[in-house]
Write a protein that holds these residues in place. Structure first.
Motif, PDB file in Angstrom:
ATOM      1  N   ASN A  27       0.932  -1.358  -0.166  1.00 56.13           N
ATOM      2  CA  ASN A  27       0.052   0.042   0.069  1.00 56.13           C
ATOM      3  C   ASN A  27       0.712   1.278  -0.030  1.00 56.13           C
ATOM      4  N   GLN A  28       0.583   2.232  -0.883  1.00 58.33           N
ATOM      5  CA  GLN A  28       1.482   3.411  -1.001  1.00 58.33           C
ATOM      6  C   GLN A  28       1.002   4.190   0.582  1.00 58.33           C
ATOM      7  N   ILE A  29       2.051   4.703   1.185  1.00 54.40           N
ATOM      8  CA  ILE A  29       1.957   5.516   2.061  1.00 54.40           C
ATOM      9  C   ILE A  29       2.422   6.745   2.190  1.00 54.40           C
ATOM     10  N   SER A  30       3.533   7.237   1.265  1.00 48.32           N
ATOM     11  CA  SER A  30       3.652   8.341   0.755  1.00 48.32           C
ATOM     12  C   SER A  30       4.432   8.602  -0.588  1.00 48.32           C
ATOM     13  N   LYS A  31       4.380   9.769  -1.046  1.00 43.94           N
ATOM     14  CA  LYS A  31       5.181  10.006  -2.240  1.00 43.94           C
ATOM     15  C   LYS A  31       5.767  11.331  -2.415  1.00 43.94           C
ATOM     16  N   TYR A  32       7.112  11.319  -2.699  1.00 45.13           N
ATOM     17  CA  TYR A  32       7.768  12.391  -2.645  1.00 45.13           C
ATOM     18  C   TYR A  32       8.114  12.848  -4.316  1.00 45.13           C
ATOM     19  N   SER A  33       8.483  14.183  -4.356  1.00 45.36           N
ATOM     20  CA  SER A  33       9.192  14.497  -5.608  1.00 45.36           C
ATOM     21  C   SER A  33      10.388  14.436  -5.624  1.00 45.36           C
ATOM     22  N   VAL A  34      11.367  14.057  -6.359  1.00 41.49           N
ATOM     23  CA  VAL A  34      12.749  13.927  -6.445  1.00 41.49           C
ATOM     24  C   VAL A  34      13.500  14.312  -7.419  1.00 41.49           C
ATOM     25  N   SER A  35      14.854  14.456  -7.628  1.00 41.90           N
ATOM     26  CA  SER A  35      15.584  14.826  -8.808  1.00 41.90           C
ATOM     27  C   SER A  35      16.572  13.687  -9.077  1.00 41.90           C
ATOM     28  N   THR A  36      16.633  13.117 -10.025  1.00 41.62           N
ATOM     29  CA  THR A  36      17.738  11.995 -10.298  1.00 41.62           C
ATOM     30  C   THR A  36      18.746  12.308 -11.401  1.00 41.62           C
ATOM     31  N   VAL A 146      19.873  10.496  -5.887  1.00 40.92           N
ATOM     32  CA  VAL A 146      18.469  10.567  -5.785  1.00 40.92           C
ATOM     33  C   VAL A 146      18.595  12.090  -4.744  1.00 40.92           C
ATOM     34  N   ARG A 147      18.083  13.161  -5.195  1.00 39.07           N
ATOM     35  CA  ARG A 147      18.068  14.338  -4.406  1.00 39.07           C
ATOM     36  C   ARG A 147      16.610  14.588  -3.947  1.00 39.07           C
ATOM     37  N   MET A 148      16.513  15.029  -2.762  1.00 34.83           N
ATOM     38  CA  MET A 148      15.104  15.281  -2.231  1.00 34.83           C
ATOM     39  C   MET A 148      15.261  16.698  -1.413  1.00 34.83           C
ATOM     40  N   ARG A 149      13.945  17.054  -1.261  1.00 34.93           N
ATOM     41  CA  ARG A 149      13.679  18.480  -0.371  1.00 34.93           C
ATOM     42  C   ARG A 149      14.339  17.802   0.813  1.00 34.93           C
ATOM     43  N   ASN A 150      14.857  19.216   1.860  1.00 36.89           N
ATOM     44  CA  ASN A 150      15.446  18.613   3.258  1.00 36.89           C
ATOM     45  C   ASN A 150      14.391  18.176   4.260  1.00 36.89           C
ATOM     46  N   GLN A 151      13.301  18.732   4.005  1.00 36.27           N
ATOM     47  CA  GLN A 151      12.236  18.375   5.104  1.00 36.27           C
ATOM     48  C   GLN A 151      11.709  16.991   4.712  1.00 36.27           C
ATOM     49  N   ASP A 152      11.612  16.578   3.360  1.00 29.39           N
ATOM     50  CA  ASP A 152      11.147  15.219   2.876  1.00 29.39           C
ATOM     51  C   ASP A 152      12.380  14.116   3.235  1.00 29.39           C
ATOM     52  N   ILE A 153      13.339  14.394   3.097  1.00 32.94           N
ATOM     53  CA  ILE A 153      14.617  13.413   3.336  1.00 32.94           C
ATOM     54  C   ILE A 153      14.658  13.127   4.993  1.00 32.94           C
TER      55      ILE A 153
END
Length: 171
Positions: A27-36, A146-153
């Motif tokens: 089940n999907q519990i969260s999804k984040y935008s990233v930069s590869t 794989v880069r993420m927003r700081n709050q997200d990581i």
């Protein structure tokens, strides 16, 4: 997003969508935008590409560091990223807040060597990590990580464990 060790939790990174999705018991519990990777997909040493396939989180680094902490060689420098620091060091590839160091599981694809040479995700230092919040997400702009927003990581870091499955797919 607390992880329960008894649940089947995995991360799926979709390079086409530029997303990282957390699944728990399918089940999907969260999804984040990233930069590869700006250079696309690939696993060869020095390619600057994001490797596809099955991986695990080999190491979690920076759990007690303040948000926006700067890491060089996986060690906090003591600096806290801000716009002035970014302006003073435009050449740096910023690794901020937290690091999830990935290790490939597929010999010759993302682990060890193949006919073209080294293709080992771990030896290539491929991470999921924070980046300056001024960097766009949803666009492939990294040097392979794989880069993420700081709050997200920071949020993701709290809910994952070493050994957890990470699959990087093209679409």
């Amino acid at each position: 997003m607390r992880n329960n060790k008894n649940l089947d939790t995995q991360l799926i990174i979709n390079v086409t969508e530029q997303t990282l999705t957390v699944y728990q018991q399918q089940n999907q519990i969260s999804k984040y935008s990233v930069s590869t990777a700006k250079n696309g997909i690939g696993s060869q040493q020095d390619s600057g590409c994001t490797p596809l396939g099955r991986h695990v989180i080999a190491e979690k680094i920076g759990g007690n560091a303040p948000i926006n902490s700067v890491f060089v060689g996986r060690v906090p420098t003591g600096e806290i990223y801000d716009a002035a620091l970014g302006t003073n060091h435009p050449e740096r590839d910023w690794i901020l807040s937290r690091i999830l160091w990935l290790s490939g599981l597929e010999e010759g694809a993302n682990k060890g060597n193949n006919a073209q040479g080294g293709c080992d995700t771990y030896q290539r230092y491929i991470y999921i990590h924070g980046t300056p919040d001024t960097e766009p997400m949803g666009l492939p702009l990294s040097h392979g990580c794989v880069r993420m927003r700081n709050q997200d990581i920071v949020e993701l870091f709290e809910g994952v464990e070493e050994g957890m499955a990470v699959t990087i797919i093209a679409e």
